[in-house]
Every structure is written in C-alpha cells, then in structure tokens.
Enzyme design. Structure first.
Site, PDB file in Angstrom:
ATOM      1  CB  CYS A  46      -0.875   0.051   1.253  1.00 43.70           C
ATOM      2  SG  CYS A  46      -2.065  -1.262   1.339  1.00 43.70           S
ATOM      3  CG  ASP A 138     -22.452  10.350 -15.633  1.00 45.96           C
ATOM      4  OD1 ASP A 138     -21.483   9.955 -14.949  1.00 45.96           O
ATOM      5  OD2 ASP A 138     -22.889   9.713 -16.616  1.00 45.96           O
TER       6      ASP A 138
HETATM    7  C1  BEZ Z   1       0.503  -4.699   1.787  1.00 43.48           C
HETATM    8  O1  BEZ Z   1       0.043  -3.589   1.517  1.00 43.48           O
HETATM    9  O2  BEZ Z   1       1.703  -4.906   1.715  1.00 43.48           O
HETATM   10  C2  BEZ Z   1      -0.393  -5.822   2.181  1.00 43.48           C
HETATM   11  C3  BEZ Z   1      -1.552  -5.568   2.900  1.00 43.48           C
HETATM   12  C4  BEZ Z   1      -2.361  -6.637   3.260  1.00 43.48           C
HETATM   13  C5  BEZ Z   1      -2.026  -7.923   2.874  1.00 43.48           C
HETATM   14  C6  BEZ Z   1      -0.897  -8.151   2.130  1.00 43.48           C
HETATM   15  C7  BEZ Z   1      -0.067  -7.085   1.779  1.00 43.48           C
END
Ligand code: BEZ
Length: 221
Positions: A46, A138
């Site tokens: 992430c 929209d």
């Molecule tokens: C990650 O962002 O690295 C991750 C988050 C949840 C599960 C596996 C990876």
C-alpha cells in the site's frame, strides 16, 4: 451480493478524511473521480501504491480527475502513515496531494463490496481489497477493478484506462488491446458504414478476415 454495477450512480456517502468530513458528490463537483482502496495503513505494498499515486497525481489533475484513497484505519493513522509515504518518495511535503478516507468501521468497505475474505487483521477481521472505482462527471460508475490485497496495482494502467474512458465517452469508438493515446481506435459495432464515414473524416479501414465480416474497423482520430 453487495457491490456496484457499471452505470450505477455512485453512492453520495459522507466520510471522515484527511481533509475533514466530506460528501463524495460535493468533493467531486463536476470532475471525474477515482477512488482506490487499501487494505491497511503502514503496510508495504500500500505504501508503494500511495507513493506512486502521489508522484503521478499531476497526471490525474491534467485529465480532470479528482483522486481519493480509502483505508480501514483512523484519520490520525492516515496522517502519520502519509509522512512515511512521502518520505518513501523522498518528498519534502508530509501530506499527500489527495485525501484518504478513514473507513475504520469498515462501513464503506461493506457497502461498496470491497472486503477481501482471504486477508484478515490480527483480530481476524477481513481487510479491504485493492478496489478502483472511476466515477464520471455524471456520478455514474464507469469502471471498477478489484485486486486482492497481495497484488499491487499499476497506476500507469489506471491513467491509460482513464484516457480510454474519457475518449470513448465523447466519440463513438472503442480502444483495442494495449491501446495507448494517439494510436488507432476501433469504430464501435453499432455504427453503420455510412455513419462511420461521416464521423471519421480520416477514413475507416476494415481488416480482412476469413468470415468476410467487416467488424475490425480502425480509424485514426
Ligand atoms: C501490503 O500492503 O503490503 C499488504 C496488505 C495486506 C495484505 C498483504 C499485503
């Protein structure tokens, strides 16, 4: 089955975010929007995704697309995590150029069908999958993609699909496999030869195929 179908009006939810409380439709105004969800703050994949989204945020802006992220932690966690993300980018700023929704009660994740049953936190609660929703001016859903938590997205591909969505919203064309802006596009099947000749003054070429059917029609815009 929770979830949204293409063409559905995107819910005008209210949520706490890193820029305060928002109502989604007011936040979007008359712009296109992209909402991308993340399983959890302070997780590696992430962090790379948000860092990339931040680095290329001007590309979304250029296309008139407002960005908004979502993760299932609090606003305070999001602010602290944002500092890590920006440090990962070696950026001087400590906040991201777009807000992050705090879905710490997972209400939106449930409403929008975003939970990944295979990935759970330390309390056994499911994490959010990597969802992408592109919303048109929209307020209708134009595209949705769902990746599992263990697979990071390709944000260059998101820009490419936005280019396709914006082009095909305006012209009666479709974009072929691996299309990139500037390349030839395909005439949509519902258009007659006569209509295509009027709409595409650069000409339409149909690829010959054994069936003899002229459905592989290309034009250069
Ligand atoms: C990650 O962002 O690295 C991750 C988050 C949840 C599960 C596996 C990876």
């Amino acid at each position: 089955m929770p979830g949204l179908l293409l063409g559905d009006e995107f819910p005008n939810f209210e949520a706490d975010t890193t820029i305060g409380r928002i109502k989604l439709h007011d936040f979007l105004g008359s712009s296109w929007g992209i909402l991308f969800s993340h399983p959890k703050d302070f997780t590696p994949v992430c962090t790379t995704e948000l860092a990339c989204a931040s680095r290329i945020s001007d590309e979304f802006k250029k296309r008139g697309v407002k960005m908004i992220a979502l993760s299932i932690d609090s606003v305070e966690d999001h602010h602290n995590w944002s500092k890590d993300v920006m440090a990962f980018n070696s950026a001087a700023e400590t906040s991201l150029p777009f807000p992050i929704i705090a879905d710490d009660k997972r209400e939106l994740s449930v409403q929008l069908g975003m939970l990944d049953p295979d990935e759970r936190d330390e309390d056994g609660m499911p994490l959010t999958a990597r969802c992408v929703f592109v919303i048109g001016p929209d307020k209708k859903l134009k595209l949705s993609i769902l990746y599992p938590a263990t697979t990071g997205r390709n944000f260059d591909e998101l820009l490419r699909v936005i280019d396709s969505l914006q082009l095909t919203a305006q012209k009666k064309v479709a974009t072929p496999v691996n299309w990139k802006p500037g390349e030839e596009v395909m005439v949509i099947p519902s258009l007659s030869e006569g209509e295509a000749a009027v709409l595409f003054p650069n000409g339409v070429t149909a690829k010959e195929v054994p069936s003899g059917k002229k459905y592989l029609r290309y034009t250069q815009l």
